[in-house]
Every structure is written in structure tokens, then in C-alpha cells.
Design a protein around this motif. Sequence first.
Motif, PDB file in Angstrom:
ATOM      1  N   ARG A  49     -41.290 -22.340  -4.387  1.00 16.46           N
ATOM      2  CA  ARG A  49     -41.011 -21.272  -5.361  1.00 16.46           C
ATOM      3  C   ARG A  49     -39.887 -21.657  -6.317  1.00 16.46           C
ATOM      4  NH1 ARG A  49     -38.789 -16.769  -4.355  1.00 16.46           N
ATOM      5  NH2 ARG A  49     -37.997 -17.053  -2.240  1.00 16.46           N
ATOM      6  N   GLY A  50     -39.266 -22.802  -6.061  1.00 13.22           N
ATOM      7  CA  GLY A  50     -38.167 -23.232  -6.917  1.00 13.22           C
ATOM      8  C   GLY A  50     -36.810 -22.739  -6.459  1.00 13.22           C
ATOM      9  N   VAL A  51     -36.719 -22.217  -5.243  1.00 13.03           N
ATOM     10  CA  VAL A  51     -35.444 -21.735  -4.711  1.00 13.03           C
ATOM     11  C   VAL A  51     -34.558 -22.930  -4.368  1.00 13.03           C
ATOM     12  CG1 VAL A  51     -34.347 -20.483  -2.816  1.00 13.03           C
ATOM     13  CG2 VAL A  51     -36.493 -19.642  -3.791  1.00 13.03           C
ATOM     14  N   PRO A  52     -33.342 -22.995  -4.888  1.00 15.20           N
ATOM     15  CA  PRO A  52     -32.449 -24.094  -4.497  1.00 15.20           C
ATOM     16  C   PRO A  52     -32.068 -23.974  -3.023  1.00 15.20           C
ATOM     17  CG  PRO A  52     -31.285 -22.507  -5.863  1.00 15.20           C
ATOM     18  CD  PRO A  52     -32.720 -22.095  -5.883  1.00 15.20           C
ATOM     19  N   ALA A  90     -26.968 -17.014  -8.249  1.00 20.16           N
ATOM     20  CA  ALA A  90     -28.066 -16.413  -7.483  1.00 20.16           C
ATOM     21  C   ALA A  90     -27.736 -14.959  -7.178  1.00 20.16           C
ATOM     22  CB  ALA A  90     -28.295 -17.185  -6.196  1.00 20.16           C
ATOM     23  N   GLU A  91     -28.657 -14.065  -7.464  1.00 17.24           N
ATOM     24  CA  GLU A  91     -28.448 -12.650  -7.188  1.00 17.24           C
ATOM     25  C   GLU A  91     -28.522 -12.366  -5.691  1.00 17.24           C
ATOM     26  OE1 GLU A  91     -27.731  -8.635  -7.583  1.00 17.24           O
ATOM     27  OE2 GLU A  91     -27.477 -10.263  -9.045  1.00 17.24           O
ATOM     28  N   ARG A  92     -29.408 -13.087  -4.980  1.00 18.30           N
ATOM     29  CA  ARG A  92     -29.621 -12.854  -3.546  1.00 18.30           C
ATOM     30  C   ARG A  92     -29.499 -14.202  -2.826  1.00 18.30           C
ATOM     31  NH1 ARG A  92     -33.203 -10.132  -6.606  1.00 18.30           N
ATOM     32  NH2 ARG A  92     -34.577 -11.959  -6.572  1.00 18.30           N
ATOM     33  N   VAL A  93     -28.590 -14.280  -1.854  1.00 15.37           N
ATOM     34  CA  VAL A  93     -28.296 -15.548  -1.178  1.00 15.37           C
ATOM     35  C   VAL A  93     -28.366 -15.363   0.337  1.00 15.37           C
ATOM     36  CG1 VAL A  93     -26.545 -17.329  -0.755  1.00 15.37           C
ATOM     37  CG2 VAL A  93     -26.841 -16.376  -3.058  1.00 15.37           C
ATOM     38  N   ILE A  94     -28.985 -16.332   1.004  1.00 14.73           N
ATOM     39  CA  ILE A  94     -28.989 -16.410   2.464  1.00 14.73           C
ATOM     40  C   ILE A  94     -28.190 -17.643   2.878  1.00 14.73           C
ATOM     41  CG2 ILE A  94     -30.410 -16.799   4.516  1.00 14.73           C
ATOM     42  CD1 ILE A  94     -32.692 -15.343   3.083  1.00 14.73           C
ATOM     43  N   GLU A 105     -38.931 -12.002   6.058  1.00 20.57           N
ATOM     44  CA  GLU A 105     -39.396 -11.633   4.721  1.00 20.57           C
ATOM     45  C   GLU A 105     -38.316 -11.836   3.659  1.00 20.57           C
ATOM     46  OE1 GLU A 105     -41.886 -10.587   7.656  1.00 20.57           O
ATOM     47  OE2 GLU A 105     -39.899  -9.662   7.508  1.00 20.57           O
ATOM     48  N   ASP A 106     -37.048 -11.826   4.061  1.00 22.42           N
ATOM     49  CA  ASP A 106     -35.973 -12.055   3.083  1.00 22.42           C
ATOM     50  C   ASP A 106     -36.065 -13.443   2.456  1.00 22.42           C
ATOM     51  OD1 ASP A 106     -34.582  -9.595   3.092  1.00 22.42           O
ATOM     52  OD2 ASP A 106     -33.625 -10.101   4.998  1.00 22.42           O
ATOM     53  N   PHE A 107     -36.630 -14.402   3.182  1.00 24.24           N
ATOM     54  CA  PHE A 107     -36.780 -15.748   2.629  1.00 24.24           C
ATOM     55  C   PHE A 107     -37.817 -15.784   1.508  1.00 24.24           C
ATOM     56  CE2 PHE A 107     -34.600 -16.605   6.543  1.00 24.24           C
ATOM     57  CZ  PHE A 107     -33.857 -17.750   6.298  1.00 24.24           C
ATOM     58  N   ASP A 108     -38.660 -14.738   1.436  1.00 26.44           N
ATOM     59  CA  ASP A 108     -39.662 -14.679   0.367  1.00 26.44           C
ATOM     60  C   ASP A 108     -39.076 -14.233  -0.962  1.00 26.44           C
ATOM     61  OD1 ASP A 108     -41.620 -15.398   2.208  1.00 26.44           O
ATOM     62  OD2 ASP A 108     -42.136 -13.308   2.666  1.00 26.44           O
ATOM     63  N   THR A 109     -37.909 -13.573  -0.914  1.00 28.39           N
ATOM     64  CA  THR A 109     -37.339 -13.000  -2.142  1.00 28.39           C
ATOM     65  C   THR A 109     -35.952 -13.528  -2.471  1.00 28.39           C
ATOM     66  OG1 THR A 109     -36.496 -11.097  -0.883  1.00 28.39           O
ATOM     67  CG2 THR A 109     -38.661 -10.865  -1.898  1.00 28.39           C
ATOM     68  N   THR A 110     -35.426 -14.416  -1.646  1.00 31.16           N
ATOM     69  CA  THR A 110     -34.086 -14.923  -1.901  1.00 31.16           C
ATOM     70  C   THR A 110     -34.061 -15.817  -3.137  1.00 31.16           C
ATOM     71  OG1 THR A 110     -32.169 -15.971  -0.859  1.00 31.16           O
ATOM     72  CG2 THR A 110     -34.317 -16.994  -0.462  1.00 31.16           C
ATOM     73  N   ASP A 111     -32.876 -15.934  -3.730  1.00 31.48           N
ATOM     74  CA  ASP A 111     -32.690 -16.787  -4.911  1.00 31.48           C
ATOM     75  C   ASP A 111     -32.017 -18.117  -4.569  1.00 31.48           C
ATOM     76  OD1 ASP A 111     -33.723 -14.816  -6.701  1.00 31.48           O
ATOM     77  OD2 ASP A 111     -31.820 -13.748  -6.524  1.00 31.48           O
ATOM     78  N   PHE A 168     -24.941  -8.576   1.388  1.00 32.14           N
ATOM     79  CA  PHE A 168     -25.388  -7.842   2.565  1.00 32.14           C
ATOM     80  C   PHE A 168     -26.012  -6.541   2.082  1.00 32.14           C
ATOM     81  CE2 PHE A 168     -21.934 -10.364   4.491  1.00 32.14           C
ATOM     82  CZ  PHE A 168     -22.605 -10.895   5.592  1.00 32.14           C
ATOM     83  N   GLY A 169     -27.029  -6.085   2.802  1.00 36.34           N
ATOM     84  CA  GLY A 169     -27.616  -4.792   2.476  1.00 36.34           C
ATOM     85  C   GLY A 169     -28.532  -4.814   1.271  1.00 36.34           C
ATOM     86  N   LYS A 170     -29.104  -5.963   0.955  1.00 35.91           N
ATOM     87  CA  LYS A 170     -30.102  -6.033  -0.102  1.00 35.91           C
ATOM     88  C   LYS A 170     -31.130  -7.089   0.281  1.00 35.91           C
ATOM     89  CE  LYS A 170     -27.245  -9.030  -3.099  1.00 35.91           C
ATOM     90  NZ  LYS A 170     -26.563  -9.113  -4.415  1.00 35.91           N
ATOM     91  N   ALA A 171     -32.352  -6.887  -0.173  1.00 35.40           N
ATOM     92  CA  ALA A 171     -33.444  -7.796   0.186  1.00 35.40           C
ATOM     93  C   ALA A 171     -33.139  -9.206  -0.295  1.00 35.40           C
ATOM     94  CB  ALA A 171     -34.752  -7.299  -0.424  1.00 35.40           C
ATOM     95  N   GLY A 172     -33.502 -10.188   0.517  1.00 40.45           N
ATOM     96  CA  GLY A 172     -33.342 -11.579   0.120  1.00 40.45           C
ATOM     97  C   GLY A 172     -31.950 -12.127   0.316  1.00 40.45           C
ATOM     98  N   ALA A 173     -31.091 -11.409   1.040  1.00 44.15           N
ATOM     99  CA  ALA A 173     -29.703 -11.846   1.183  1.00 44.15           C
ATOM    100  C   ALA A 173     -29.216 -11.568   2.601  1.00 44.15           C
ATOM    101  CB  ALA A 173     -28.810 -11.123   0.178  1.00 44.15           C
ATOM    102  N   GLY A 174     -28.198 -12.313   3.012  1.00 44.14           N
ATOM    103  CA  GLY A 174     -27.572 -12.049   4.298  1.00 44.14           C
ATOM    104  C   GLY A 174     -27.206 -13.309   5.037  1.00 44.14           C
TER     105      GLY A 174
END
Length: 754
Positions: free
Chosen positions: A245-248, A362-366, A213-219, A396-402
Motif C-alpha cells: 500500500r506504500g506504507v513506510p 504520518a497521521e496514524r502510526v503504529i 485491522e489497524d494495520f490496514d489503515t495505518t500511515d 492512541f484512540g484512533k484507527a490505524g494507530a497505537g
Amino acid sequence: MSEDQPAERNVEGIGDYNGPAGGWGALKAVARTVAEQMKASPDTRALLQMNQPDGFDCPGCAWPDPKHTSSFEFCENGAKAVTWEATVKRVDPGFFAQHTATELWGWSDHQLEDAGRLTEPLRYDPETDHYIPITWDEAFARAGAALQALDHADQAEFYCSGRASNEAAFLYQLFAREFGTNNFPDCSNMCHEATSTGLPKSIGIGKGTVTLEDFDTTDAIFCIGHNPGTNHPRMLGTLAEASKRGVPIIVANPMRERGLERFKSPQHPTEMLSTHSTPLASAYHQVRIGGDMAMLKGMMKALFAMEEAEGGILDHTFIAEHTEGIDALRADIETTSWTWIEGQSRLTREAIESMAAVYAGAERVIVCYGMGITQHSHGTQNVQAIANLLLLRGNFGKAGAGICPLRGHSNVQGDRTVGITELPPEDMLDRLDAAFGIASPRKHGHNAVEALLAMHEGKSKALVSLGGNLAVAMPDPEACFAAVRGLDLSVNILTKFNRTCLLTAKETLVLPCLGRTELDVQATGPQWVTVEDSMSMVHASRGKLKPPGAQVRSEPAIVAGLAAAAMPLTKVDWAALVANYDRIRDGIEAVYPDFHDFNLRVREPGGFRLTIAPDKRVWKTPSGKAQFFAHPHVEESMEGQPLLLTTIRSHDQYNTTIYSLDDRYRGVTGRRDVIFANEVDLAMLGLTHGDRVDVTTPTGRMLKGFTVIRHAIARGSLAAYYPEANCLVPLDDFDPASGTPAYKSIPVRVDAAV
């Protein structure tokens, strides 16, 4: 091409592939492999049960299942794995009566496994040079006698493949530890051991921290050193949705891989019927083999410079509250020159700064990575450098990141979770002993490299393999083959016959086991097993197909039979555990607190997720904080440095299993004797596309008579197929921190074939 330029040589079996990953090519490949392996069998319906809540888990990669699965939740390579296992072909006693071991040794690895499923226990008869059928009682008695005859328990090695279920792996480690050893060479040692070693020191756990699900909200998504089109194709759908979604999606990989460029989903009829495919990489950086550390340091150098110039780039609050070591990291990065970074990575400063700019914006990065990061002599450092990068901005510790290590085998992470490790923690052993009344050894055991070295030196005398093809998977086949041949006992628990079975010891046994797709009936009725995917989800897997023969047994049943035979005074009621796998899961729960209410929770559709402490910004490190690690280097000129060769898998391959001799996305058909090279490097070497060459390492190891072909690969880099190129890697070339063999950065010289 001008008139005075010669036309490029037409090389047999080498062409161009211009289509997307997936698409009609994938569907045709599935249809072909189903026709070849399953013919008109009604068991083809098994494909529709794969990765479904009441079906079986794919025996291929460990990419997780979506919460809401479709009726078509499998990929091309998953379908190949299933049809390879559910084949109608059989290697029964008649097959082995017809073929001697000497004859079978001359078969290719593809031919050996393509012959079909094992149906009865076998032992090698040196007088006739044939494998002959025996009863299960005789097989267990022979193995038990040989294990009891050892001078001490540490003369035995217990290898485990990542396809074993949690239940089988837990029984296996219980067997070995009651027997008296922690010798657990396993496939983790060859792939993601750098992750298991490096991440606990950085963030307190040796696993990834993201969910699907983190891939749905990552930047932003960074893909480093992996090839999803071949090794984890179901990831392509996830990347495609992010792209829409336009995610780089920023890629760093030595070879241009179609599975990172564009994708046509076979599950989307409208897309299949159109000329459209989804672009994946928004930027593709061809980093030189072994240059990832330089690239990552360059990104961090750019981030520190941006912070100094603009401010607001680093997450100072997160760094102050949750981390240690930032000053040492900053000092190391400041002394790292752009000249060294560009030379080692073969990327320009501008390219690396552009990567850093995407990351900073990006605020949230995987960050996803594979064995292109781990299988180096500095693999653990590479993993920790990725963790450093993510820590700088609190990812780490936030949605869309890790961090997202991309595991290979479907349960390689689960096997480690339930005890397949040569370095067991003391508290785990205490709980195991209390639960089963045994006295586990505390001495650390052998990893894969240490096991093969001990066998080669005559210090280890027995090898029990729960799946896999150990001797072929390891570096230096000449040494590994001799090591297995010198044993007193070799036991192979397999669905299919492979080359390791042909490395005959004084006593060689081949024991046929059920596959993931097949019905497992024990004393209390049908059983099912569990697996853990690469994102720490534990879920059930229920096989339903008819086994390939009446004599084929489940992995838990075989492990229990071996244990009872090897330890006549065992304190474990092996028969009771195998009669009802709920009892095995009760044992797992007793030893591992995170499996509380195991039997209850895993019966829920989709299962449950194990605790990942960094998700809550809890760091199980000695200091209780995440750690930045500085990795100083010696700045050397690139001038005069050798080419570096990486081993790779083809598209029709899963680890050592070769489905065919094709590699569709790289334009290779019907052959594996090729070396991929950059056309500029070819010209500098005085070679042309299609020349036959010899590849030589500084220590004189050689790969002779291969064909070098022009390919889109980074300057200074070469690639050849695994395991064919394993002969170039000595057993003592590995990451000293993790023991991972350096399959991905082999220094070589290339000359015209003699």
C-alpha cells in the motif's frame, strides 16, 4: 579483493543466505520437519486445522488470526511447533528403562526434546538413577504430601508457561491462592514484564492497543527490537500488505534480519512461481544494542525542534486534554545532547531526524516492539519512551494507530489476564474469594528472579511447573541448576522431557499433559479451551488429534488432581470444574467482569476482544490521564565502553526448544557455538572471521571457545544464542522496575581463545 589480501577463511557451517524470508525455503523446512516428526502419520492434516475457527490455536506465537482465515493459515515456525508436539516419537517406560538420568544429562537440549512425547507419569528413583512409571494416584499423593510438609505456603513456587490455556491458568492460580501463596514466577517475567509494568503507568493498561485491522489503515509502521521472520512469521504477511500500500516501514534493530527486509509469501502461488518478493523495510537503522532510549530521545528532540520551527507537529489538543508531564519530558529532551544520542545509538543525527520526519508526516502510526526493547536493565524506561513518542501526536484512540508489543508464547497475555501474577490487585482477589469461598493471601509473591533466588537460598522448597523449562530459560544456569537440585519437590507438567526434569530434587515428578492439538475428553464429553492473542482477542481452541497415550491427561485435570491432593480440606469442587470446562469459564467470568457472557461470546467464530480503555481515550491511571515520563540520564563518552552482547533465538528455535542446529536466515548450519560481530569491531580487536574466542564479562563470567563470525550487526554490538549465552547474565542483573533479566545488553570483552 586485491591480490595482496588473504582470502576470507572458510568457516564450517557458516555461509550466506540470499533469499527472502518465507518462500521455498520455508516450504522445504515445513516438509522436512513433517517428514522427520510425523512421518506418514495421517495427523499431518492437523496443520490445516491450525488457526481456523473450529480448529486449534497455534502453540507458537501470539500473532492474531485474521477475521477471514484461509485454508492455509500457518507459518513455518507454527508448523514446526505443531509437528514437534504431534510427533510420532515416544519416550515411554522402555525409553527410561534404557537410559539413566546421568546419561540423559549428557544429551543436548535438542536431543532431549526430539526423543518424543511423554506417555506416563514418572518419578525419579535415586537408587537406580532411572525415571520409573507410576500411577496418577501415586503421583498426586507424592506431590500432595510434599506440599503439605512445607513449613508454610510461601515455600512453594508455581511456575507457568505462556502456552497454558486460560482455563488451565485460571485453575492453577486458584490452586496456588487457596494453598496460600502468590508466588507466580512465569515466562512473562522473562520477556514482556517491562510492558506489563511500564504501560499501566503511561496509558493505564499493560497491553497493546492495536488490532490487526489497524494495520490496514495505518500511515506508518515502526518496528523496533524484534525479528518477525523467526519469532512471529505470520506478521510478515501483514507487513507485506502494508508495504504494497506504500506504507513506510521504519526498522530499528542491531542486526539486519531477513524477516524485516523482504518476504515471499508461501500462500501466494503467483509470487512463489516468480522471482518477485515484497520489500518490507523502507529504512533500516542498525541501532547499537542498548541504544534504543537514545534513539527515541533523538526522535523526540527532532520533533520538538520541528514544532518550534514549523508548528503543527505536536497534537496540542490531545496533550492538553489527555496527558500530564509534557513539561518535564520537554526539559529532559532539551538537556539531552546530540553528541550523547549519536554516541549511544551509533546512529547519525540525520538518520534519527529522518525517522522523526516520517513519524511527523504520518497521521496514524503504529510502533511494534519486542524483547530487544524489554530485556534490558532499563527495559521499562524503553517501553515508556515509546509511549511518550506516540502520545506526542495523539497516536492512541484512533484507527490505524497505537502501540504493539509483540508477545511470544501463544497465551502468555491470556495467562496474565486470568490471574498468573505475583502482584494481584485487591479487587480481583476479593472477587476470587467470593466466587470460590477461599481466603486468598494478600502478600505479594515472587517473580521469576525472586523465585530462583529464594530457591537458591533455601527459602523455597518446592517448584510446580505448568509447562516450560524454567531452569534453562533463566540467567546464570549454574546457580539455577543448583537451586532446583536443592528442592524437596519438583513437579514438571509437560508434553516433552527437558533438562529441568533432570535437575532432580528429593522428590521429582514428571507428569505428561495433552498438547494444544489433541482431543481432551472429560466426564461430560470432549472439551475445548480458550486463549488470548497479543491484540486481546479471546477465542476458542479445539484439539482433535488422538493423544500420545492413554495415561496422558489435560493440564486442567492435572492441576485439579494436584490441588485436591495438596489440600484435603479444599473448598473448591475440582472434579466438577474439570468435568465441564464451561464451569471454569463461568468462574473466570465471576472474577473478571470483562469476561461477561464468556461462554456465549467465545462460541462465536473468532471470539471477542477484551476492553482496551485507551482505544476510547480512557486512561486508568491514578490521575485519569496518560502520563509522559522523563528518564534523565548521565551523559558519558562512548570511549572505552565495553562491547554489548545480546542473546538471540535461531530460526529453528522457539524459546528454549531447539528444533535443529540451523539458523537459515543468518547463514548458520549445524552449529550454535558462534558469536556474531561487526567486521570493523573484529579488526579493532585483532580478530578475523572464524577465530575461536573467549567472551568475558566484567565480573568474570565466561563463554569459552566459541567461533566469532562476521555479520551485519551494529558497531559495538555482539550476539550469541540463547540459552547458551545465559551463563553471562547473573541473576541480579535485571530491570529494577519490572524484574526482567537483562539478556539483551551484556557488557563483555572478547579475546582470542586460550
